[in-house]
Design a protein around this motif. Sequence first.
Motif, PDB file in Angstrom:
ATOM      1  N   THR A   8      -1.638   2.739  14.369  1.00 16.44           N
ATOM      2  CA  THR A   8      -0.601   3.076  13.399  1.00 16.44           C
ATOM      3  C   THR A   8      -1.074   4.227  12.527  1.00 16.44           C
ATOM      4  O   THR A   8      -2.253   4.567  12.515  1.00 16.44           O
ATOM      5  N   LYS A  23       0.857  -1.186   0.000  1.00 16.57           N
ATOM      6  CA  LYS A  23       0.000   0.000   0.000  1.00 16.57           C
ATOM      7  C   LYS A  23       0.892   1.234   0.000  1.00 16.57           C
ATOM      8  O   LYS A  23       1.773   1.370   0.847  1.00 16.57           O
ATOM      9  N   THR A  78      -1.006   3.934   9.345  1.00 19.34           N
ATOM     10  CA  THR A  78      -1.579   3.303   8.167  1.00 19.34           C
ATOM     11  C   THR A  78      -3.089   3.170   8.243  1.00 19.34           C
ATOM     12  O   THR A  78      -3.767   3.269   7.236  1.00 19.34           O
ATOM     13  N   ALA A 120       0.770  -4.893   3.718  1.00 22.77           N
ATOM     14  CA  ALA A 120      -0.421  -5.296   4.455  1.00 22.77           C
ATOM     15  C   ALA A 120      -0.761  -6.728   4.082  1.00 22.77           C
ATOM     16  O   ALA A 120      -0.153  -7.314   3.180  1.00 22.77           O
ATOM     17  N   THR A 122      -2.293  -4.896   9.147  1.00 22.89           N
ATOM     18  CA  THR A 122      -1.026  -4.221   8.904  1.00 22.89           C
ATOM     19  C   THR A 122       0.039  -5.108   9.520  1.00 22.89           C
ATOM     20  O   THR A 122      -0.026  -5.428  10.705  1.00 22.89           O
ATOM     21  N   GLU A 146       1.392   6.768   3.485  1.00 20.32           N
ATOM     22  CA  GLU A 146       2.295   7.109   4.598  1.00 20.32           C
ATOM     23  C   GLU A 146       3.698   6.541   4.379  1.00 20.32           C
ATOM     24  O   GLU A 146       4.288   5.946   5.275  1.00 20.32           O
ATOM     25  N   PHE A 153       3.709   0.629   2.924  1.00 19.25           N
ATOM     26  CA  PHE A 153       3.794  -0.450   3.895  1.00 19.25           C
ATOM     27  C   PHE A 153       3.207  -1.710   3.279  1.00 19.25           C
ATOM     28  O   PHE A 153       2.499  -1.667   2.281  1.00 19.25           O
TER      29      PHE A 153
END
Length: 151
Positions: A123, A78, A125, A86, A96, A81, A84
């Motif tokens: 988080t 993804k 995320t 997932a 996450t 931010e 990251f």
Amino acid sequence: MKTHHLKLALMLTSVLSLVACSQEETNKDVTMVDKEKQTDTGAESMPKELVAEPVTQAEAVEKNVKGEVSMKGSIIYKDLEGGFFAFIAENGDRYTLHGLDKTYQKNGLVVEVKGTPKPDMMTFTQFGTVLQVSSVKVLDTSKVIDNLQTK
């Protein structure tokens, strides 16, 4: 006649509300001596000392392992931010991933992941529940997308 009854009802309501307010204020005027007497009388029912039962580290780890789950699904990247990885389980649940080894950080990788859900952890995320990964088993590499432009 109606106005006379209305005025009488209004005066009666005012008097009752003033009486109620004055009783509240007399209840508020409790001195420190009175408060100490109140706590002394209830002291017998309260514990004198807080006692915590010791827990060994092995027991704490065992409780943590009991919360471990195993599920199949896909690892996805993804771009939010800073990006990251997932996990979307077969049943559609979103996670996450924390502690995912670099070897498994591939968009589209189908795996069986074991880990401990951390629903209280927050988080940036904001993508499902945080899952602290303990192990990963690769099931299918045919859906991996290699052309990610991560920074």
